[in-house]
Write a protein that holds these residues in place. Structure first.
Motif, short mmCIF file in Angstrom:
data_model
loop_
_atom_site.label_atom_id
_atom_site.label_comp_id
_atom_site.label_asym_id
_atom_site.label_seq_id
_atom_site.Cartn_x
_atom_site.Cartn_y
_atom_site.Cartn_z
N ARG A 93 4.24 7.26 -10.68
CA ARG A 93 4.32 6.71 -9.32
C ARG A 93 5.72 6.24 -8.95
NH1 ARG A 93 -0.24 2.27 -10.15
NH2 ARG A 93 0.85 2.26 -12.17
N THR A 119 -0.02 -3.16 -5.97
CA THR A 119 -0.76 -2.24 -5.11
C THR A 119 -1.77 -3.01 -4.27
OG1 THR A 119 -0.54 -0.49 -6.77
CG2 THR A 119 -2.16 -0.15 -5.02
N GLN A 146 7.92 -1.79 -7.47
CA GLN A 146 7.31 -0.96 -6.43
C GLN A 146 6.15 -1.71 -5.80
OE1 GLN A 146 4.44 2.53 -6.91
NE2 GLN A 146 6.37 3.63 -6.59
N GLU A 148 3.15 -0.99 -3.07
CA GLU A 148 2.45 0.04 -2.31
C GLU A 148 1.33 -0.61 -1.49
OE1 GLU A 148 0.11 4.32 -2.72
OE2 GLU A 148 1.00 3.38 -4.48
N TYR A 173 9.20 0.29 -1.37
CA TYR A 173 8.08 -0.07 -0.51
C TYR A 173 7.44 1.22 -0.02
CZ TYR A 173 10.96 -4.30 -0.40
OH TYR A 173 11.74 -5.38 -0.75
N VAL A 174 6.18 1.42 -0.34
CA VAL A 174 5.46 2.63 0.05
C VAL A 174 4.31 2.22 0.97
CG1 VAL A 174 4.23 4.68 -0.73
CG2 VAL A 174 6.08 3.73 -2.14
#
Length: 393
Positions: A93, A119, A146, A148, A173-174
């Motif tokens: 990921r 997440t 990360q 998400e 940042y997703v």
């Protein structure tokens, strides 16, 4: 009062529908993005991307000589339902938001051992923020985070940097389609810290991303926020405030890549400087590609110089490859502290030091309110007053 900048250096521009503009500075990065540090030459300070940065104060982060000898403690507090993981660097990921675009970011990507992954599941609407505390424990460290946010989810994330470190990091940042994410990144380092980081946001279709970057501490802080759009209808708001003191170098280098139709961006950064050799750098690069019809974008930078001996470099760049846009523009202004404002307040019985604080608080008030968290807003206003107290003591 917040936008009342006294006489200084000012640049403004605006482009309306059907018009095109050519900027003398190219908004594109000087080297292709890559995960491999070998793809980037060692900077020497003559490059456009590095000409303002004091390379000798980066302690080897830019040339590969900085070995990871230090400690970095990362603590995550999250509401129920949020998935918090510590993963190895081989996790598939990682890197989804975008590749590193300079040598330090590539070095950080090649050197970190563990990454923090947060997440927020699809459709989740968080009523409490996710808090990530990053504390330096001395020495050199490399980090990766990360965040998400799944489709149609909503979240607020606070990333708080404290302690002492020589840190190079990447933050991703997703955002899924229709997601809403607000991130507040606070750089409240000890005085000798060095922090160089790339922040990359991948904004999904009809998603909304808001970033608030606050920089106070450290010897050298160089942050590179970037926005990429993953689908039409994406919106990005990038706010920032910084207070640069004696000898500090604080550099915020933004890039927004409008490569998707019907997206929007708005940038507003404000800084105050005081003391000998205080140096603030703000670079705002916006690229509107030929395919990005219907783009609406604006960027603003304001700087308030409180004392002699401080230096500001503010460079807005706007490159447009299509005239089929809603609007685009930029503004930049740097000015001295306005004695007329002080006189106005003091004539109404307000003491000098209190009047000075009121002017600076008014200058920052609009951006502080973008945070939307009372406890954090109060803390930052207290920090601003602490900086002002130090300048008059």
């Amino acid at each position: 009062m917040a936008d009342n900048i006294p006489a200084g250096s000012t640049t403004e521009g605006a482009i309306q529908v059907g018009q095109q503009a050519q900027q003398p500075a190219d908004a594109r990065v000087s080297a292709p993005a890559s995960y491999d540090v070998a793809d980037f030459p060692v900077p020497h300070g003559r490059e456009e991307d590095w000409r303002f940065t004091p390379l000798e104060r980066l302690r080897g982060l830019h040339d590969g000589t900085a070995e990871a000898t230090g400690g970095l403690r990362v603590d995550v507090t999250a509401p129920e339902g949020v998935i918090v993981e510590t993963v190895d660097r081989g996790d598939a990921r990682l890197g989804r938001a975008g590749k590193p675009v300079d040598r330090v970011a590539a070095q950080a990507y090649s050197s970190f051992e563990k990454a923090s992954v947060v997440t927020v599941p699809k459709d989740a609407v968080l009523t409490e923020p996710v808090r990530i505390a990053v504390h330096g424990e001395g020495g050199v460290a490399y980090g990766h985070t990360q965040i998400e946010v799944g489709a149609f989810a909503e979240a607020v994330v606070v990333i708080d940097h404290t302690g002492d470190a020589t840190l190079a990091a990447n933050v991703e940042y997703v955002l899924g389609d229709g997601a809403k994410l607000t991130v507040v990144s606070v750089q409240d380092w000890d005085r000798d810290a060095v922090h160089v980081a790339q922040h990359t946001a991948l904004v999904g279709r009809d998603a909304t991303f808001k970033s608030v970057v606050v920089t106070f501490g450290g010897d050298v802080v160089r942050l590179h926020p970037r926005v990429i759009y993953g689908g039409p209808g994406g919106e990005a708001e990038l706010y920032g405030l910084y207070f640069t003191d004696n000898g500090q170098h604080q550099e915020h280098r933004l890039f927004i890549d409008h490569d998707t139709p019907h997206c929007r961006s708005n940038v507003a950064y404000k800084g105050a400087l005081q003391g000998k050799d205080a140096h603030a750098v703000w670079i705002g690069d916006v690229l509107i590609r030929a395919v990005a019809e219907g783009t609406d974008t604006y960027e603003l930078n304001r700087n308030l110089v409180l004392t002699d001996g401080a230096r500001v470099d503010s460079v807005p760049n706007l490159e447009i490859e299509t005239g089929e846009i809603v609007g685009a523009g930029h503004a930049s202004a740097t000015g001295r502290f306005d004695d007329e404002q002080l006189f106005y307040l003091m004539a109404r019985g307000i003491p000098h030091d209190e009047a000075r604080r009121l002017v600076v608080r008014g200058f920052f008030a609009e951006l502080v309110q973008q945070i939307g968290m009372a406890d954090l807003e109060e803390r930052l206003l207290a920090k601003i007053e602490q900086e002002l107290e130090a300048s008059v003591s």
